[in-house]
Design a protein around this motif. Sequence first.
Motif, PDB file in Angstrom:
ATOM      1  N   GLY A  82       0.791  -1.232   0.000  1.00  0.00           N
ATOM      2  CA  GLY A  82       0.000   0.000   0.000  1.00  0.00           C
ATOM      3  C   GLY A  82       0.823   1.282   0.000  1.00  0.00           C
ATOM      4  O   GLY A  82       0.356   2.336   0.425  1.00  0.00           O
ATOM      5  N   LEU A  83       2.047   1.190  -0.521  1.00  0.00           N
ATOM      6  CA  LEU A  83       2.907   2.378  -0.575  1.00  0.00           C
ATOM      7  C   LEU A  83       2.549   3.260  -1.772  1.00  0.00           C
ATOM      8  O   LEU A  83       2.170   2.753  -2.825  1.00  0.00           O
ATOM      9  N   VAL A  84       2.702   4.560  -1.608  1.00  0.00           N
ATOM     10  CA  VAL A  84       2.429   5.521  -2.676  1.00  0.00           C
ATOM     11  C   VAL A  84       3.688   6.364  -2.923  1.00  0.00           C
ATOM     12  O   VAL A  84       4.603   6.397  -2.095  1.00  0.00           O
ATOM     13  N   TYR A  85       3.718   7.006  -4.078  1.00  0.00           N
ATOM     14  CA  TYR A  85       4.867   7.839  -4.512  1.00  0.00           C
ATOM     15  C   TYR A  85       4.278   9.216  -4.752  1.00  0.00           C
ATOM     16  O   TYR A  85       3.590   9.428  -5.756  1.00  0.00           O
ATOM     17  N   LYS A  86       4.503  10.118  -3.827  1.00  0.00           N
ATOM     18  CA  LYS A  86       3.782  11.387  -3.869  1.00  0.00           C
ATOM     19  C   LYS A  86       4.719  12.576  -4.018  1.00  0.00           C
ATOM     20  O   LYS A  86       5.764  12.644  -3.367  1.00  0.00           O
ATOM     21  N   LEU A  87       4.301  13.508  -4.855  1.00  0.00           N
ATOM     22  CA  LEU A  87       5.024  14.770  -4.996  1.00  0.00           C
ATOM     23  C   LEU A  87       4.773  15.598  -3.742  1.00  0.00           C
ATOM     24  O   LEU A  87       3.621  15.892  -3.413  1.00  0.00           O
ATOM     25  N   VAL A  88       5.837  15.951  -3.024  1.00  0.00           N
ATOM     26  CA  VAL A  88       5.671  16.694  -1.766  1.00  0.00           C
ATOM     27  C   VAL A  88       6.290  18.089  -1.800  1.00  0.00           C
ATOM     28  O   VAL A  88       5.962  18.923  -0.959  1.00  0.00           O
ATOM     29  N   GLU A  89       7.200  18.327  -2.748  1.00  0.00           N
ATOM     30  CA  GLU A  89       7.782  19.674  -2.866  1.00  0.00           C
ATOM     31  C   GLU A  89       8.046  20.012  -4.332  1.00  0.00           C
ATOM     32  O   GLU A  89       8.500  19.164  -5.099  1.00  0.00           O
ATOM     33  N   VAL A  90       7.770  21.273  -4.682  1.00  0.00           N
ATOM     34  CA  VAL A  90       8.108  21.807  -6.004  1.00  0.00           C
ATOM     35  C   VAL A  90       8.879  23.095  -5.781  1.00  0.00           C
ATOM     36  O   VAL A  90       8.375  24.011  -5.113  1.00  0.00           O
ATOM     37  N   GLU A  91      10.089  23.154  -6.293  1.00  0.00           N
ATOM     38  CA  GLU A  91      10.942  24.346  -6.112  1.00  0.00           C
ATOM     39  C   GLU A  91      10.980  24.768  -4.641  1.00  0.00           C
ATOM     40  O   GLU A  91      10.868  25.949  -4.304  1.00  0.00           O
TER      41      GLU A  91
END
Lengths: 430, 430
Positions: free
Chosen positions: B313-322
């Motif tokens: 149940g692991l996810v790959y999430k965008l957590v920071e942009v610039e």
Amino acid sequence: MVSTALLTDRYELTMLQAALADGTGERACTFEVFGRRLPEGRRYGVVAGTARVLDAVRDFTFDPDLLTSLRGVLDERTLDWLAAYRFTGSIEGYAEGELWFPGSPILTVTGTFAQAVVLETVVLSILNHDCAIAAAASRMAQAAGDRPLIEMGSRRTHEQAAVAASRAAYLAGFTSTSNLQAGASYAIPTSGTSAHAFTLLHDTEAEAFRAQVAALGAGTTLLVDTYDITAGIATAVEVAGPALGAVRIDSGDLAVLAVQAREQLDSLGATGTRIVVSGDLDEYALAALRAAPVDGYGVGTSLVTGSGAPTAGLVYKLVEVEGRPVAKRSTSKVTQGGRKTAVRRHRPTGTATDEVLGTGFTPPREPGDRPLQVPLVVDGERAGDLPDLPASREHLRRALVTLPWDGLALSKGEPAIPTTVLASEREVAR
Amino acid sequence: MVSTALLTDRYELTMLQAALADGTGERACTFEVFGRRLPEGRRYGVVAGTARVLDAVRDFTFDPDLLTSLRGVLDERTLDWLAAYRFTGSIEGYAEGELWFPGSPILTVTGTFAQAVVLETVVLSILNHDCAIAAAASRMAQAAGDRPLIEMGSRRTHEQAAVAASRAAYLAGFTSTSNLQAGASYAIPTSGTSAHAFTLLHDTEAEAFRAQVAALGAGTTLLVDTYDITAGIATAVEVAGPALGAVRIDSGDLAVLAVQAREQLDSLGATGTRIVVSGDLDEYALAALRAAPVDGYGVGTSLVTGSGAPTAGLVYKLVEVEGRPVAKRSTSKVTQGGRKTAVRRHRPTGTATDEVLGTGFTPPREPGDRPLQVPLVVDGERAGDLPDLPASREHLRRALVTLPWDGLALSKGEPAIPTTVLASEREVAR
């Protein structure tokens, strides 16, 4: 070619060594692949993976490097025997896309013990995986009815299992897959929308949508639930116009949200814009969405994990030695020894009534009987081209039509038809 | 080298195309792999697959044939970009064998959006599979205590997943595997006994046992439940003598049968002959056999299917942009934006108390804190050699010792330690 020969349990090769030493390795044997039972509450199984099995058998060869890795495990005689190994026996089985029930001999391997025993692990790995996924996928396809189903579970299973799962799902009625390798390897249509990351990457949702429409056209599917769904749909139609292909909703109470989204899209003039939903869907969730205005589904985790039944429970059992039936002590009729010949019995209306297995003989033919086993390999050579994936898909579609009506119920129950094992030609089915 | 680049969802590459077109593809991004929750009732997760992930990232390249298969899906600019693709960003993560809890940032990928987004599917496939198997295996190893555990589930899962499952099981404390490819690829000890087919092949059980002992020595393990277990054990000792290595029982009420077998073996003078049992064992069945005179276990189906939790149940999430935190609308604290830095907090006794995550900063260090993230890839280059599999196995063994006592309970419960997310440096854990 990548050899499949080490995708094998060590004991296959140590048994081989012992059988070569005492001469029993040359005895003519028949092994059968079958399931003693269906996964709990399932009403039918689906045969999938046959084409992959035959490729694995073809590629089951031992090159010098590979034999080196077995030095220390096996004696020289066995290593020499393996160096020359190429399967020269015969295989018959149920067609891909065929239904199976407890005891159905879905694959029958004949050859010397030595020839056939070494194939056990890889044959079962492929069939147990692919049949499990196809069975779950078939239930989902039934629940989805005419609505398209996108397979998008690759990230939730082993990276190579994902490719095989896409194939099994397509066989069982899915419309497309997100998996590019499956598209390239098996000519399955690929599709996709976009991820929340793409919206988060941009300064605003509108900018993300503009970028996607610019790159992929207004026919694309915009993911509208990153922030607020109502605002997301308004922005989507504003950016793409009423020709927007689809919106995707990936969270929340999908039945409620779909109704709201449909009303909003229609009010914005986007009457042709489809609604695609995803997010922890399984066959039960799909069935619950039948009345909702949904135009397509994305299914991931539950598909690649077999929706509660991640393995089909198939076994590879020695059933005959030199023409004599053999079996482990057991109380189950479907595990008795002897090579099985299978027919499916039908009423004149075409509805299936029984899986009839003759043990050591072919059941006397009745009107409406359909023989289930087809030759796949004869003396080491392919018996002919296999049906392609679309043909197997059609095979399953037709087979499902023959089930009694309650055989397609999603609820837990008994197998859709009983298995009748005839121990001698004098016995008559039911 | 076999490319891993197509083990990817189509939408990764269409998002790439859109992001290259509008320039956002060059934005500096951080993606995190984490689980929002543990599988139902589990008290800890186990990190496994890191070494496989790094190999997959290294092999994520597009050769001309592969690009040809994407023509029609992607535009020329994107195909050209992929032709030159090689990951040049950085990766840090939890060590293999580390425990994880809800929100733990087990892998952090930094780079441009374009560089990092394309890795999502293959990274998750590997980690979701390997972590699921390792977590199940760890519970089984706890239940088995000091008794050896043989992994023998290859036949019940996809043929390549089987190899990875063997690796994950060994990492988590299994003793050996039946899978020869896992032995060859990862230097895992292989072992095996024999199958019922080997006994059935022979005219009598005694002949089968004689053949096996002749080929493999008296130290071998004889399978004694093909016909009658009492007769089987008598024959086994008669054939092999009291130096017989072990007997295996694969069916029936194992707790009862083990007691009977032990008494019988002892009465025959085979006091050193071990008893190995197998047959639908999971962690609960292993725990129930603690008091039985069993010397080793073979575990198959439940291991390779994650014992009820086949995916982590692991996810790959965008957590920071610039450098700016980003997140999808959510009510969960563990899914908030911002790059997480993780420490595990411990009492002076060494018992873990908290998984502390600083969002955008490193939690102020307290005595007993252990930082959890290690550099894995720096600007596209490996940060150094990874610990080998035995070292990761030892890492897990030590980590488990730090859990509060109820963290090792097999029953369903809460995570063994809570996750504390600090949103700013002014917040203090608990």
